[in-house]
Design a protein around this motif. Structure first.
Motif, PDB file in Angstrom:
ATOM      1  N   ASP A  63      -4.788   3.867 -11.645  1.00 15.25           N
ATOM      2  CA  ASP A  63      -4.236   2.652 -11.060  1.00 15.25           C
ATOM      3  C   ASP A  63      -4.375   1.306 -11.301  1.00 15.25           C
ATOM      4  O   ASP A  63      -5.429   0.907 -11.594  1.00 15.25           O
ATOM      5  CB  ASP A  63      -4.923   2.858  -9.613  1.00 15.25           C
ATOM      6  CG  ASP A  63      -4.237   2.173  -8.436  1.00 15.25           C
ATOM      7  OD1 ASP A  63      -2.978   1.560  -8.594  1.00 15.25           O
ATOM      8  OD2 ASP A  63      -4.689   2.035  -7.326  1.00 15.25           O
ATOM      9  N   GLN A  67       1.411  -0.683  -6.009  1.00 12.34           N
ATOM     10  CA  GLN A  67       1.681  -0.970  -4.656  1.00 12.34           C
ATOM     11  C   GLN A  67       1.254  -2.373  -3.916  1.00 12.34           C
ATOM     12  O   GLN A  67       2.079  -3.024  -3.422  1.00 12.34           O
ATOM     13  CB  GLN A  67       1.254  -0.001  -3.854  1.00 12.34           C
ATOM     14  CG  GLN A  67       1.600  -0.061  -2.241  1.00 12.34           C
ATOM     15  CD  GLN A  67       1.209   1.319  -1.270  1.00 12.34           C
ATOM     16  OE1 GLN A  67       0.671   2.097  -1.794  1.00 12.34           O
ATOM     17  NE2 GLN A  67       1.436   1.021  -0.113  1.00 12.34           N
ATOM     18  N   LEU A  70       3.637  -5.040  -5.140  1.00 10.56           N
ATOM     19  CA  LEU A  70       5.030  -5.031  -4.569  1.00 10.56           C
ATOM     20  C   LEU A  70       4.801  -5.741  -3.105  1.00 10.56           C
ATOM     21  O   LEU A  70       5.446  -6.571  -2.528  1.00 10.56           O
ATOM     22  CB  LEU A  70       5.509  -3.828  -4.319  1.00 10.56           C
ATOM     23  CG  LEU A  70       6.915  -3.764  -3.793  1.00 10.56           C
ATOM     24  CD1 LEU A  70       7.906  -4.612  -4.306  1.00 10.56           C
ATOM     25  CD2 LEU A  70       7.376  -2.176  -3.686  1.00 10.56           C
ATOM     26  N   ILE A  71       3.687  -5.278  -2.586  1.00  4.95           N
ATOM     27  CA  ILE A  71       3.598  -5.938  -1.173  1.00  4.95           C
ATOM     28  C   ILE A  71       3.278  -7.406  -0.850  1.00  4.95           C
ATOM     29  O   ILE A  71       3.479  -8.093  -0.308  1.00  4.95           O
ATOM     30  CB  ILE A  71       2.378  -5.258  -0.336  1.00  4.95           C
ATOM     31  CG1 ILE A  71       2.849  -3.714  -0.175  1.00  4.95           C
ATOM     32  CG2 ILE A  71       2.064  -5.766   0.930  1.00  4.95           C
ATOM     33  CD1 ILE A  71       1.646  -2.732   0.461  1.00  4.95           C
ATOM     34  N   GLN A  89       5.626   2.723 -12.986  1.00  2.25           N
ATOM     35  CA  GLN A  89       5.304   4.000 -12.485  1.00  2.25           C
ATOM     36  C   GLN A  89       5.385   5.398 -12.986  1.00  2.25           C
ATOM     37  O   GLN A  89       4.875   6.070 -13.028  1.00  2.25           O
ATOM     38  CB  GLN A  89       6.298   3.894 -11.045  1.00  2.25           C
ATOM     39  CG  GLN A  89       5.989   5.329 -10.081  1.00  2.25           C
ATOM     40  CD  GLN A  89       6.840   5.088  -9.085  1.00  2.25           C
ATOM     41  OE1 GLN A  89       6.393   4.391  -8.011  1.00  2.25           O
ATOM     42  NE2 GLN A  89       7.858   5.748  -8.981  1.00  2.25           N
ATOM     43  N   ILE A 146      11.239   3.821  -5.901  1.00  2.47           N
ATOM     44  CA  ILE A 146      10.390   2.462  -5.458  1.00  2.47           C
ATOM     45  C   ILE A 146      10.793   2.108  -4.167  1.00  2.47           C
ATOM     46  O   ILE A 146      10.419   1.345  -3.426  1.00  2.47           O
ATOM     47  CB  ILE A 146      10.737   1.425  -6.641  1.00  2.47           C
ATOM     48  CG1 ILE A 146       9.396   0.522  -6.587  1.00  2.47           C
ATOM     49  CG2 ILE A 146      11.718   0.781  -6.137  1.00  2.47           C
ATOM     50  CD1 ILE A 146       8.443   1.070  -7.414  1.00  2.47           C
ATOM     51  N   LEU A 149       8.099   2.571  -1.334  1.00  2.00           N
ATOM     52  CA  LEU A 149       7.215   1.153  -1.407  1.00  2.00           C
ATOM     53  C   LEU A 149       7.643  -0.008  -0.785  1.00  2.00           C
ATOM     54  O   LEU A 149       6.916  -0.487   0.109  1.00  2.00           O
ATOM     55  CB  LEU A 149       6.436   0.962  -2.722  1.00  2.00           C
ATOM     56  CG  LEU A 149       5.846   2.118  -3.523  1.00  2.00           C
ATOM     57  CD1 LEU A 149       5.614   1.397  -5.158  1.00  2.00           C
ATOM     58  CD2 LEU A 149       4.785   2.654  -2.835  1.00  2.00           C
ATOM     59  N   THR A 150       8.906  -0.110  -0.972  1.00  2.00           N
ATOM     60  CA  THR A 150       9.733  -1.305  -0.385  1.00  2.00           C
ATOM     61  C   THR A 150       9.865  -0.886   1.084  1.00  2.00           C
ATOM     62  O   THR A 150       9.592  -2.137   1.851  1.00  2.00           O
ATOM     63  CB  THR A 150      10.897  -1.542  -0.917  1.00  2.00           C
ATOM     64  OG1 THR A 150      11.785  -0.468  -0.838  1.00  2.00           O
ATOM     65  CG2 THR A 150      10.821  -1.924  -2.456  1.00  2.00           C
ATOM     66  N   THR A 152       7.621   0.473   3.116  1.00  2.00           N
ATOM     67  CA  THR A 152       6.083   0.089   3.758  1.00  2.00           C
ATOM     68  C   THR A 152       5.814  -1.485   3.558  1.00  2.00           C
ATOM     69  O   THR A 152       5.512  -2.098   4.663  1.00  2.00           O
ATOM     70  CB  THR A 152       5.266   0.856   2.837  1.00  2.00           C
ATOM     71  OG1 THR A 152       5.198   2.143   2.591  1.00  2.00           O
ATOM     72  CG2 THR A 152       3.899   0.368   3.235  1.00  2.00           C
ATOM     73  N   ARG A 153       6.427  -2.089   2.645  1.00  2.00           N
ATOM     74  CA  ARG A 153       6.340  -3.515   2.341  1.00  2.00           C
ATOM     75  C   ARG A 153       6.997  -4.296   3.730  1.00  2.00           C
ATOM     76  O   ARG A 153       6.791  -5.109   4.468  1.00  2.00           O
ATOM     77  CB  ARG A 153       6.951  -4.137   1.307  1.00  2.00           C
ATOM     78  CG  ARG A 153       6.582  -5.702   1.164  1.00  2.00           C
ATOM     79  CD  ARG A 153       7.337  -6.234   0.121  1.00  2.00           C
ATOM     80  NE  ARG A 153       6.810  -7.524  -0.229  1.00  2.00           N
ATOM     81  CZ  ARG A 153       7.577  -8.741   0.113  1.00  2.00           C
ATOM     82  NH1 ARG A 153       8.553  -8.470   1.102  1.00  2.00           N
ATOM     83  NH2 ARG A 153       6.884  -9.970  -0.097  1.00  2.00           N
ATOM     84  N   SER A 280      -3.294   1.206   5.953  1.00  2.00           N
ATOM     85  CA  SER A 280      -2.480   1.130   4.574  1.00  2.00           C
ATOM     86  C   SER A 280      -1.060   0.743   4.926  1.00  2.00           C
ATOM     87  O   SER A 280      -0.623   0.071   4.237  1.00  2.00           O
ATOM     88  CB  SER A 280      -2.502   2.140   3.754  1.00  2.00           C
ATOM     89  OG  SER A 280      -1.899   3.222   4.342  1.00  2.00           O
ATOM     90  N   LYS A 281      -0.702   1.219   5.961  1.00  2.00           N
ATOM     91  CA  LYS A 281       1.013   1.245   6.276  1.00  2.00           C
ATOM     92  C   LYS A 281       1.485   0.047   7.432  1.00  2.00           C
ATOM     93  O   LYS A 281       2.451  -0.281   7.382  1.00  2.00           O
ATOM     94  CB  LYS A 281       1.406   2.510   6.633  1.00  2.00           C
ATOM     95  CG  LYS A 281       1.587   3.456   5.490  1.00  2.00           C
ATOM     96  CD  LYS A 281       2.335   4.940   5.841  1.00  2.00           C
ATOM     97  CE  LYS A 281       2.538   5.669   4.566  1.00  2.00           C
ATOM     98  NZ  LYS A 281       3.340   6.817   4.788  1.00  2.00           N
TER      99      LYS A 281
END
Length: 454
Positions: A63, A67, A70-71, A89, A146, A149-150, A152-153, A280-281
């Protein structure tokens, strides 16, 4: 547009979607587990649990913090930034696949050479092939959009939730059908592979956002790797915390007993996953946005979040512990009865999930080294105490260690937060009376069920 809504509005909407998705998703997996445990043997779940743990361990060790990058990054909507993250990724998933194949080969030769205790899970002939099968799923995951992930951000969870539920339902149905036909441990590979394959096109065409493209910007790579040094260290310790129990137990117990432990963990995760998904979310992206836009509000928001989490967490953990044996007896046949006492002890350790709020504070502030310190302490204690617990109390002694090893880490979190200006107050102990309340409620319900012969 959705990202123009206030943070509170997005949290409310995303929270509802996340709760729906988490409960529905784990409800699907739980229902599938009830079916699969009647079609397969406990040892099948034990071998699959070890294969999954080994693959997850490789994933965590590789890892690099895509993520979190990105956040936290202000460049999160830059197409060049996104294309570089997508390329990273893909590279990471390929590395995971190759490393898992090497690991499977090593396990096969080590078992043939007699390096493992006879009858332990490591000697199961299916294990190397299961490791490779789980690695194929990790390779496919690298191609997922991707946009997952965006979303979630930006706290846009709705479509992601629907997508994941559709994929899970298809995967679990396929696994149940495969188990019915084959009665083989390899049926347990079907669900994750089907989910990974379905997500590949759906994540690209269902979610909103720019198309995924390959790209490479050295400045983006440097930005990711700059924080990756702490993230890599932290995930090494997280890997130990998440997987050391099964890696150790697989060397000292037989596959059937490890299968019972896997069932106890599966029931535990139905409840614990709601808390982890919330952190996390919702909590981490929300804290990151507050840190970027109005950092003075973070202490107040952190305190309020922790209060409500502790209240619900304590009641849930206590109630599950008190009801554990009854719950397992109701849900599973006699082959899995040993999972009940295991679950009763594991459930008490759920109270330490409260530390996720503090971890979100550290990450949103870019203080990854603080998170690394906490995880290092917890991982070291787990590695030291697991064999001691097993030597003193056998299997249940080791499980008690799994439930309690995070206590010193919680104390360290309070010290580190105090240095950031988050002063400790007696409200931090609210989880304890809530735990007692939950246990009392669970004991009362269990007594009523026994009284009426349920």
């Amino acid at each position: 547009m959705k990202h123009d809504l206030t943070l509170t509005q997005r949290l409310r909407t995303s929270g509802l979607w996340m709760a729906l998705g988490t409960f529905a998703g784990h409800g699907l997996r739980f229902g599938s587990s009830l079916v699969l445990t009647r079609l397969l043997m406990p040892e099948h779940f034990g071998v699959m649990a070890l294969a999954t743990v080994l693959m997850v361990a490789v994933s965590l060790l590789s890892d690099i913090g895509i993520q979190p990058a990105l956040i936290n990054s202000p460049r999160a909507r830059d197409p060049v930034f996104l294309s570089t993250l997508y390329s990273l990724q893909l590279l990471r998933s390929t590395a995971i696949f190759l490393l898992c194949c090497l690991l499977a080969l090593g396990v096969h030769h080590a078992a043939a050479a007699g390096w493992f205790a006879a009858g332990s899970v490591y000697t199961a002939p299916e294990l190397p092939w299961l490791i490779v099968g789980t690695a194929v799923g990790a390779l496919i995951n690298g191609g997922h959009s991707i946009k997952l992930l965006t979303a979630t951000r930006d706290l846009q969870i709705g479509r992601v939730t629907v997508l994941e539920l559709v994929c899970q339902a298809c995967g679990l149905l396929a696994a149940a059908f495969a188990a019915y036909l084959s009665r083989s441990v390899f049926a347990l590979l079907v669900a994750p592979l089907v989910v990974s394959m379905l997500k590949l096109p759906l994540s690209r065409y269902v979610l909103a956002g720019p198309p995924d493209r390959l790209g490479w910007d050295p400045s983006v790579v440097r930005e990711v790797l700059h924080q990756a040094r702490w993230i890599i260290l932290s995930t090494v310790f997280t890997m130990v915390m998440m997987n050391a129990d099964r890696l150790f137990l697989a060397s000292v117990i037989d596959p059937a007993t490890l299968g019972q432990y896997a069932i106890a963990l599966a029931v535990y995760s139905v409840f614990d996953a709601v808390l982890l998904q919330t952190q996390s979310k919702l909590v981490y992206p929300a804290f990151s946005e507050v840190t970027r836009s109005r950092p003075a509000d973070l202490p107040r928001i952190r305190k309020r979040t922790q209060f409500w989490l502790d209240l619900g967490l304590g009641v849930l953990a206590g109630g599950l512990s008190a009801m554990a044996v009854t719950l397992v007896e109701f849900l599973y046949d006699d082959r899995y009865a040993g999972a009940g006492p295991m679950l009763a002890v594991l459930a008490l350790g759920m109270v330490f999930t409260r530390s996720g709020v503090a971890q979100a504070v550290f990450m949103s502030a870019g203080k990854f080294h603080k998170l690394t310190l906490v995880n290092a302490l917890s991982a070291a204690l787990l590695l030291i105490l697991l064999p001691i617990g097993h030597a003193l109390g056998g299997l249940m002694g080791a499980i008690t260690v799994v439930a309690a090893y995070r206590l010193p880490g919680q104390i360290l979190i309070w010290v580190l937060e105090a240095r950031m200006g988050f002063a400790w107050t007696p409200r931090e102990l609210l989880v304890l009376p809530a735990l007692a309340l939950g246990w009392g409620l669970g004991w009362g319900l269990r007594s009523l069920l026994a009284l009426f012969g349920a």
